[in-house]
Design an enzyme around this catalytic site. Structure first.
Site, PDB file in Angstrom:
ATOM      1  N   ILE A  78       0.882  -1.240   0.068  1.00 54.70           N
ATOM      2  CA  ILE A  78      -0.014   0.096   0.157  1.00 54.70           C
ATOM      3  C   ILE A  78       0.823   1.110  -0.052  1.00 54.70           C
ATOM      4  O   ILE A  78       1.875   1.165   0.521  1.00 54.70           O
ATOM      5  CB  ILE A  78      -0.975  -0.061   1.347  1.00 54.70           C
ATOM      6  CG1 ILE A  78      -1.840   1.058   0.930  1.00 54.70           C
ATOM      7  CG2 ILE A  78      -0.065  -0.063   2.465  1.00 54.70           C
ATOM      8  CD1 ILE A  78      -3.112   1.107   2.274  1.00 54.70           C
ATOM      9  N   CYS A  79       0.275   2.468  -0.289  1.00 50.78           N
ATOM     10  CA  CYS A  79       1.022   3.551  -0.416  1.00 50.78           C
ATOM     11  C   CYS A  79       2.369   3.713  -1.299  1.00 50.78           C
ATOM     12  O   CYS A  79       2.052   3.299  -2.554  1.00 50.78           O
ATOM     13  CB  CYS A  79       1.170   3.938   0.924  1.00 50.78           C
ATOM     14  SG  CYS A  79       1.757   5.681   1.132  1.00 50.78           S
ATOM     15  N   ALA A  80       3.382   4.022  -0.952  1.00 49.58           N
ATOM     16  CA  ALA A  80       4.655   3.950  -1.678  1.00 49.58           C
ATOM     17  C   ALA A  80       5.061   2.662  -2.055  1.00 49.58           C
ATOM     18  O   ALA A  80       5.893   2.459  -2.977  1.00 49.58           O
ATOM     19  CB  ALA A  80       5.604   4.790  -0.921  1.00 49.58           C
ATOM     20  N   TYR A 118       0.209   5.544  -4.041  1.00 51.58           N
ATOM     21  CA  TYR A 118       0.134   6.885  -3.618  1.00 51.58           C
ATOM     22  C   TYR A 118       0.367   7.541  -4.802  1.00 51.58           C
ATOM     23  O   TYR A 118       0.992   7.269  -5.587  1.00 51.58           O
ATOM     24  CB  TYR A 118       1.176   6.990  -2.525  1.00 51.58           C
ATOM     25  CG  TYR A 118       0.873   8.292  -1.877  1.00 51.58           C
ATOM     26  CD1 TYR A 118      -0.149   8.401  -0.756  1.00 51.58           C
ATOM     27  CD2 TYR A 118       1.520   9.230  -2.069  1.00 51.58           C
ATOM     28  CE1 TYR A 118      -0.516   9.656  -0.258  1.00 51.58           C
ATOM     29  CE2 TYR A 118       1.229  10.748  -1.477  1.00 51.58           C
ATOM     30  CZ  TYR A 118       0.216  10.586  -0.481  1.00 51.58           C
ATOM     31  OH  TYR A 118      -0.018  11.759   0.173  1.00 51.58           O
ATOM     32  N   SER A 159      -2.789  -0.678  -2.966  1.00 49.78           N
ATOM     33  CA  SER A 159      -3.617   0.103  -2.731  1.00 49.78           C
ATOM     34  C   SER A 159      -3.292   1.533  -2.467  1.00 49.78           C
ATOM     35  O   SER A 159      -1.961   1.597  -2.387  1.00 49.78           O
ATOM     36  CB  SER A 159      -4.499  -0.116  -1.156  1.00 49.78           C
ATOM     37  OG  SER A 159      -5.638   0.772  -1.064  1.00 49.78           O
TER      38      SER A 159
END
Length: 373
Positions: A144-146, A166, A193
């Protein structure tokens, strides 16, 4: 819904100085079972690696939600020690070092984001080897994210797959995957995500991967998730007040054994992003508390240490055990009553409005109050 009066704030939706989360300093590292033990157990084995700079909201929410489904989640530090310095002044004490997990098999591996945490995950050769083995053997992995762009993409584990991350890392992701702007993207055995605001959906999607949709629905129901993120949500305001502060707001977040760690961490994380001065106070005799999903938090201070201090806002996380401890704490209740008498803000989430504020008369409106909707 958020209800407001001139005296109090009650939050009806789950939202998250220094804070520690993870296992107790006094506890030994968790021993990771071999693959034969994993296959013999009904609980799904999940690995969540963490590093200095990991986004604590993404790590904690994922751990919390997966444990609600019955998963056996191992939090592994990729640093040289169990404790890692996560983002926003939050400390995580892992169950194990990543080296303890090297010979173990997992039903799922989930990488939280955050910077430079994602870079440190990427550069950890042991973790890379574990995730590559996971992919080669056809078992699920997620980020998720970076982390999708920085870690999975750099390892070549998103090639030919649709993935998201992200927003500011989408260009980097596009060189290693088919980048899409989904809140949660599933492609085969891989889940990705976008960031902190999509973590709950991400975690529920991981339950579906592990246990199926019925289990995911069973767990997500009590979480009070938004049914449609495309909808415009509104709230009713009762006795509107001017939300201003002449200086950096000072906010108290009490915690206790049984507090809901996901709610506490989200409140702390988000308020610190807004540059508020957040003080985390234990209502017990020790700084360390064991939260509802076995995440251990260490407060900045004991409540006794700040009982005579003034706060612009007091916010109570939920969790049945924590809320019960709050309502039985005469010092905390008196502090909340003083907050009300001073016409200052206070709030609560989950079980705390019903178990703490209501029994002590802290939800009653003054006779002159009017309701607006």
């Amino acid at each position: 819904m958020v209800a407001l009066s001139s005296h109090h704030l009650t939050l009806h939706l789950s939202l998250p100085s220094r804070l520690f989360l993870g296992s107790s300093h006094s506890l030994p590292r968790r021993k990771i079972r071999s693959s034969s033990s994993i296959m013999a157990s009904a609980a799904k084995k999940v690995l969540v690696p963490v590093a200095n700079g990991t986004e604590p909201l993404e790590a904690t929410v994922t751990i919390d939600v997966l444990r609600r489904a019955g998963a056996d989640v191992t939090v592994a530090s990729v640093e040289k020690q169990l404790r890692v310095d996560a983002a926003h002044g939050i400390k995580i004490l892992a169950d194990s070092l990543i080296s303890d997990c090297e010979r173990s098999d997992f039903d799922l591996i989930s990488l939280p984001g955050g910077m430079p945490g994602s870079t440190t995950l990427r550069d950890c050769k042991t973790l890379e080897s574990i995730v590559r083995k996971q992919a080669a053997e056809g078992r699920p992995y997620a980020a998720i994210c970076a982390a999708p762009a920085v870690a999975l993409g750099s390892w070549g584990l998103l090639k030919g797959l649709k993935a998201t991350c992200y927003p500011s890392f989408m260009e980097q992701l596009s060189s290693t995957a088919s980048a899409v702007e989904s809140r949660v993207q599933k492609d085969g055995k891989v889940v990705t995500s976008r960031g902190p605001g999509t973590t709950m959906e991400y975690a529920v999607s991981l339950i579906e991967i592990l246990y199926g949709k019925e289990k995911a629905d069973e767990v997500s129901g009590p979480l009070v998730l938004r049914s449609n993120h495309g909808d415009v949500y509104t709230f009713d305001e009762l006795n509107p007040i001017q939300w201003t502060c002449g200086d950096i707001p000072k906010i108290l977040v009490p915690i206790a054994n049984g507090s809901e760690e996901m709610e506490a961490v989200i409140i702390i994380d988000v308020l610190r992003r807004a540059k508020a001065e957040v003080v985390v106070a234990s209502v017990g005799e020790k700084l360390e508390i064991e939260a509802s999903r076995n995440v251990k938090l260490v407060a900045d201070v004991l409540l006794d240490d700040v009982i005579n201090n003034s706060f612009d806002l007091i916010v109570l996380p939920g969790g049945l055990g924590g809320a019960q401890a709050f309502t039985e704490s005469e010092k905390l209740v008196n502090l909340l009553k003083k907050q009300r008498e001073s016409n200052k803000l206070y709030g609560a989430i989950c079980a705390s409005p019903a178990l703490v504020l209501e029994p002590h008369g802290l939800l009653k409106f003054p006779a002159s109050s009017s309701l607006l909707s």
